[in-house]
Design a protein around this motif. Structure first.
Motif, PDB file in Angstrom:
ATOM      1  N   ILE A   1      39.668  35.925 -20.269  1.00 53.02           N
ATOM      2  CA  ILE A   1      40.057  35.830 -21.217  1.00 53.02           C
ATOM      3  C   ILE A   1      40.629  37.078 -21.012  1.00 53.02           C
ATOM      4  CG2 ILE A   1      41.736  34.714 -22.987  1.00 53.02           C
ATOM      5  CD1 ILE A   1      39.601  32.757 -22.755  1.00 53.02           C
ATOM      6  N   ASN A   2      41.925  37.771 -21.476  1.00 56.30           N
ATOM      7  CA  ASN A   2      42.863  38.958 -21.129  1.00 56.30           C
ATOM      8  C   ASN A   2      41.682  39.952 -21.169  1.00 56.30           C
ATOM      9  OD1 ASN A   2      44.547  38.003 -23.052  1.00 56.30           O
ATOM     10  ND2 ASN A   2      43.224  37.893 -24.693  1.00 56.30           N
TER      11      ASN A   2
ATOM     12  N   ASP B   1      37.108  32.263 -15.230  1.00 58.07           N
ATOM     13  CA  ASP B   1      37.947  33.417 -15.225  1.00 58.07           C
ATOM     14  C   ASP B   1      37.378  34.353 -16.910  1.00 58.07           C
ATOM     15  OD1 ASP B   1      40.480  35.144 -14.101  1.00 58.07           O
ATOM     16  OD2 ASP B   1      41.593  34.169 -16.344  1.00 58.07           O
TER      17      ASP B   1
ATOM     18  N   GLU C   1      41.628  25.088 -15.632  1.00 55.31           N
ATOM     19  CA  GLU C   1      40.821  26.363 -16.337  1.00 55.31           C
ATOM     20  C   GLU C   1      41.819  27.054 -16.610  1.00 55.31           C
ATOM     21  OE1 GLU C   1      41.138  30.238 -17.089  1.00 55.31           O
ATOM     22  OE2 GLU C   1      42.642  30.059 -15.295  1.00 55.31           O
ATOM     23  N   ALA C   2      43.378  27.003 -16.355  1.00 63.29           N
ATOM     24  CA  ALA C   2      44.618  27.322 -16.727  1.00 63.29           C
ATOM     25  C   ALA C   2      45.411  26.662 -17.732  1.00 63.29           C
ATOM     26  CB  ALA C   2      45.748  27.641 -15.561  1.00 63.29           C
TER      27      ALA C   2
ATOM     28  N   SER D   1      36.648  31.512 -19.512  1.00 62.35           N
ATOM     29  CA  SER D   1      37.759  30.073 -19.498  1.00 62.35           C
ATOM     30  C   SER D   1      37.638  29.938 -18.167  1.00 62.35           C
ATOM     31  CB  SER D   1      39.656  30.629 -19.142  1.00 62.35           C
ATOM     32  OG  SER D   1      40.334  29.567 -19.238  1.00 62.35           O
TER      33      SER D   1
ATOM     34  N   ARG E   1      45.099  26.969 -20.465  1.00 60.27           N
ATOM     35  CA  ARG E   1      44.716  27.529 -22.325  1.00 60.27           C
ATOM     36  C   ARG E   1      46.046  28.593 -22.045  1.00 60.27           C
ATOM     37  NH1 ARG E   1      43.690  32.840 -20.616  1.00 60.27           N
ATOM     38  NH2 ARG E   1      43.180  32.579 -18.253  1.00 60.27           N
ATOM     39  N   LYS E   2      46.737  28.329 -21.126  1.00 55.84           N
ATOM     40  CA  LYS E   2      48.069  29.287 -21.168  1.00 55.84           C
ATOM     41  C   LYS E   2      49.018  28.309 -21.567  1.00 55.84           C
ATOM     42  CE  LYS E   2      46.055  32.063 -18.175  1.00 55.84           C
ATOM     43  NZ  LYS E   2      46.052  32.842 -16.172  1.00 55.84           N
ATOM     44  N   VAL E   3      49.085  26.956 -21.329  1.00 56.35           N
ATOM     45  CA  VAL E   3      49.902  26.187 -21.840  1.00 56.35           C
ATOM     46  C   VAL E   3      49.668  25.626 -22.720  1.00 56.35           C
ATOM     47  CG1 VAL E   3      50.981  24.066 -20.510  1.00 56.35           C
ATOM     48  CG2 VAL E   3      49.764  25.315 -19.411  1.00 56.35           C
TER      49      VAL E   3
END
Length: 617
Positions: free
Chosen positions: A417-418, A415, A548-549, A514, A551-553
Motif C-alpha cells: 500500500i502506498n 500488493d 486485493e483492490a 494488502s 481497499r481502494k473501493v
C-alpha cells in the motif's frame, strides 16, 4: 663422407669447372678445359645455375693389392643429369652409368633415392670424372662408401624417413577425421599443411621419384616446386588461424596475408615460368615465411595467446633442424646421416608438438565451453525450476516442462500500500529482500518429480506479486487449499514485518500490505512469441486481484495490514480460521465486486503492523 674404413684412400686431387651445358659424348681429356681446373679441398656449393654443367675430377689412390667395390653417392637429390666415368691410365674411360631426374629410375646404376654409382677401385691411382647439370640448386657434394656402411646408413635413413612420413600421414589423417567430426577449420588447415609438407619432403628426399613419380623427367621439378608453393601457402593459412591473426593490429594482419598471397602467386611461375627463377623464389619465400611465422608467434606470445608457447617451441625446432641440414649440405658442418636428416627430426617433433597444441586447444575450448554452459545454466536456474532444467538437459523442450492443463486453485494477490510514497532507493532493496523471503515460503516442500510445492509464484508486479496454491504444483500437505492459502498470507505479513526491521523506511506513510485471496479455475501456457515464459491465466487470478483492490473501493474499517477473502473461500475454512475474519456486507443496490457481481459479501482481517513501534524505538 669419408668413413674410417676409407682413410687409406686419400683424395690426391679434387677440382671442377663449369661450362655451358651439353651432354657428354665422351669422357676424353680433350673435353676438360684444364685452364679452368681449380684444386679444392671441401664441398663446393654451386648455387642456382642457369643451364650450366659442372665437371668434377677426383683422384683416389688404392694401396691394397685387391680391387675394392665402393659406392659413389651424390649428396643432393634434385640434379637433372649426372654421369660418372672411371679410368686408371687417363686414356680408357669406364662409364659408371647415368642418373638424375631426367633419367628413368629403372636405368639408374643403384636403386637409391639419390644418384649413386657402383665404383670398382683398382690398386693404384684411380681417376673419376663426374659430369652433372641441374636447373635447381646443385653442388659438388660426393661421398664414397663401403657397401656395408652404405647399406647401414640407408637402413637408418629408411627408419628415420619412414617414421617421419608415417607420423606425418597419421597426424594428417587424424586431423582430417577431427575436422570431419567437429567442422573446426583449424584441423583442416593443419591437415593441408601436414600433407603438403610431407609431399614436399618426399620430393626433396628423392622418395617421390624412387617410389611414385618414377619416369616423368623434367616435369618432376615443376611438380616439386609447385608443391613447395602450395605447402608454404597452407603453412601461412594454418599459422594465421592458429595464432588468430585477425586479432593482431590491422597493419600486421594485412602484411601477413600479403606475403601469403604473394607466395601463392609464385604457383604460376613454378608451373609455366622459367624454372631457375621459380626455384629461387621457392627458396626465398620458404625462408621468409619461416622467419615471418616465428616473428608473429613471438608477438602472439607477448600478448598472451595460449597457443603461442607450444607453437614457438615447435617452429624453433623445425628451424634449427633446417639450419643444421642446410649447413651440412653446404659444407659448414660435418655431413652425416644425422645432420643431413636434422630437418626431418625437427619436423617430426614439430608435428607432434603442434598436434599436442591442437589437442590442448580442443581441451581448453571444451573446458571453456563447459564453463560457459555451467554459467548459462546457473543463470537459467534463476528463470526456471530445477525440474525444468533437468528435463531440458535430457533433451526435453521447454514447453514440455510445465503442465498446460486447467486446474482449480486458490490465488493470492499481494500488493504494498502506498509504495509510491516511499523512498525509491530504500524501497528497491526492501522489496528484493521481501520477495526472496516470500519465494522461500512458496517453494517449501518443492519436489520436481510429481510437481509438488506449497505455492507457485505466477508473476511479480513491481511492488507485489501473484501466487497460486493447488496448480500447477500440488501442495505436499493434508490441509486444504484454503487453509494453506491463509497460512501463507499470514506468513507473507510476518516476513514483511521481519524484512522491515532489517530494511527500515523513512517514507511519509506506514508501509503496509494488502492481500486478496480468491479461488477459481486457472490454466497454464507458454508464450508463443519472443522469449518463452510460463504463464497462468484464469478467473481465479482475476478475482484475487479484484479482492486485493477492494481497499481502494470501500472504506474497510481498522488499521494495519489488510487481507480480503472471497466468501466461498471463507465458508470452506475451519472455524478456528473463520473467527479471525469480519464480514463486509455489500449493498446490492450500489455495491458489487467486479467480475464477481453475484456475491453479497466478502471477509476481511486486519493485522497490526509494528512500523510505528520500530520507528519510535
Amino acid at each position: 663422407m669419408w668413413t674410417p674404413e676409407l682413410q687409406s684412400l686419400p683424395v690426391s686431387e679434387y677440382s671442377f669447372y663449369c661450362e655451358e651445358a651439353r651432354p657428354p659424348e665422351t669422357a676424353e681429356p680433350s673435353m676438360v678445359r684444364t685452364d679452368l681446373l681449380e684444386p679444392r679441398t671441401g664441398p663446393i656449393n654451386l648455387g642456382y645455375l642457369k643451364q650450366r654443367a659442372c665437371w668434377t675430377e677426383v683422384s683416389l689412390k688404392l694401396d691394397d693389392d685387391q680391387p675394392r667395390l665402393l659406392y659413389l653417392e651424390y649428396g643432393l637429390t634434385q640434379a637433372d643429369s649426372i654421369r660418372a666415368f672411371h679410368t686408371m691410365d687417363g686414356q680408357t674411360w669406364n662409364d659408371l652409368g647415368h642418373a638424375g631426374n631426367d633419367v628413368p629410375i629403372s636405368r639408374w646404376p643403384v636403386h637409391y633415392r639419390a644418384p649413386t654409382f657402383e665404383l670398382k677401385l683398382e690398386p693404384g691411382v684411380n681417376t673419376l670424372r663426374i659430369y652433372q647439370t641441374s636447373r635447381d640448386i646443385t653442388g659438388v657434394d660426393w661421398k664414397i662408401w663401403e657397401p656395408k656402411a652404405f647399406h647401414m646408413a640407408v637402413n637408418w635413413e629408411n627408419i628415420l624417413f619412414g617414421g617421419f612420413f608415417s607420423i606425418c600421414l597419421a597426424l594428417s589423417l587424424y586431423n582430417l577425421v577431427i575436422f570431419a567430426v567437429s567442422r573446426d577449420l583449424l584441423h583442416f588447415y593443419y591437415f593441408l599443411y601436414l600433407s603438403t609438407y610431407g609431399w614436399v619432403q618426399m620430393f626433396m628426399t628423392g622418395f617421390l621419384k624412387l617410389h611414385f613419380l618414377t619416369d616423368i623427367g623434367p616435369l618432376l621439378g615443376r611438380i616439386g616446386t609447385s608443391s613447395i608453393v602450395i605447402s608454404m601457402f597452407s603453412a601461412y593459412v594454418f599459422v594465421g588461424k592458429l595464432l588468430e591473426i585477425q586479432h593482431f593490429p590491422r597493419l600486421m594482419a594485412r602484411t601477413f596475408w600479403v606475403f601469403a598471397y604473394i607466395s601463392l602467386s609464385n604457383l604460376l611461375l613454378t608451373t609455366v615460368g622459367p624454372f631457375s627463377i621459380a626455384a629461387q623464389n621457392c627458396l626465398l619465400f620458404s625462408g621468409l615465411g619461416s622467419v615471418l611465422a616465428f616473428i608473429y608467434g613471438a608477438y602472439a606470445l607477448k600478448h598472451g595467446n595460449p597457443m603461442a608457447p607450444l607453437f614457438l617451441l615447435a617452429w624453433l625446432l623445425l628451424l634449427i633442424g633446417t639450419i643444421i641440414q642446410v649447413s651440412a649440405l653446404s659444407g659448414f658442418i660435418e655431413s652425416t646421416p644425422l645432420t643431413r636428416s636434422a630437418n626431418f627430426i625437427g619436423a617430426t617433433v614439430e608435428a607432434i608438438l603442434i598436434s599436442y597444441a591442437l589437442a590442448y586447444k580442443m581441451k581448453r575450448e571444451r573446458t571453456d565451453e563447459m564453463v560457459r554452459r555451467k554459467h548459462a545454466f546457473s543463470q537459467l536456474e534463476k528463470m526456471v525450476y530445477p525440474h525444468q532444467l533437468d528435463m531440458m538437459q535430457h533433451g526435453r523442450q521447454l514447453e514440455d516442462t510445465m503442465p498446460l492443463a486447467t486446474g482449480q486453485a486458490c490465488v493470492i494477490c499481494v500488493d504494498m500500500i502506498n509504495s509510491s510514497k516511499q523512498n525509491i532507493h530504500e524501497l528497491k532493496a526492501f522489496l528484493r529482500a521481501f520477495f526472496d523471503e516470500c519465494d522461500i515460503i512458496m517453494n517449501r516442500g518443492y519436489q520436481g518429480e510429481g510437481l509438488k510445492a506449497y505455492g507457485f509464484r505466477i508473476k511479480e508486479m513491481g511492488d507485489g506479486f501473484l501466487c497460486s496454491i493447488g496448480f500447477p504444483f500440488s501442495p505436499p500437505s493434508h490441509l486444504g487449499l484454503r487453509e494453506i492459502a491463509l497460512d501463507m498470507a499470514i506468513d507473507f505479513v510476518a516476513k514483511f514485518e521481519e524484512t522491515l526491521v532489517k530494511h527500515p523506511f523513512h517514507g511519509r506513510t506506514e508501509p503496509l500490505l494488502s492481500i486478496g485471496i480468491a479461488e477459481g479455475p486457472i490454466e497454464g501456457f507458454f508464450t508463443l512469441s519472443g522469449i518463452r515464459s510460463y504463464e497462468l491465466f484464469g478467473k481465479g487470478i482475476v478475482l484475487a486481484s479484484r479482492y486485493e483492490a477492494l481497499r481502494k473501493v470501500y472504506a474497510i474499517p481498522g488499521q494495519g495490514h489488510l487481507i480480503c477473502m472471497k466468501s466461498t473461500v471463507y465458508h470452506a475454512l475451519p472455524a478456528t480460521y473463520q473467527k479471525q475474519f469480519t464480514r463486509f456486507a455489500l449493498d446490492r443496490s450500489q455495491q458489487f465486486i467486479r467480475d464477481d457481481e453475484t456475491v453479497q459479501d466478502f471477509y476481511y482481517q486486519r493485522v497490526a503492523g509494528s512500523w510505528k513501534k520500530a520507528k519510535s524505538a
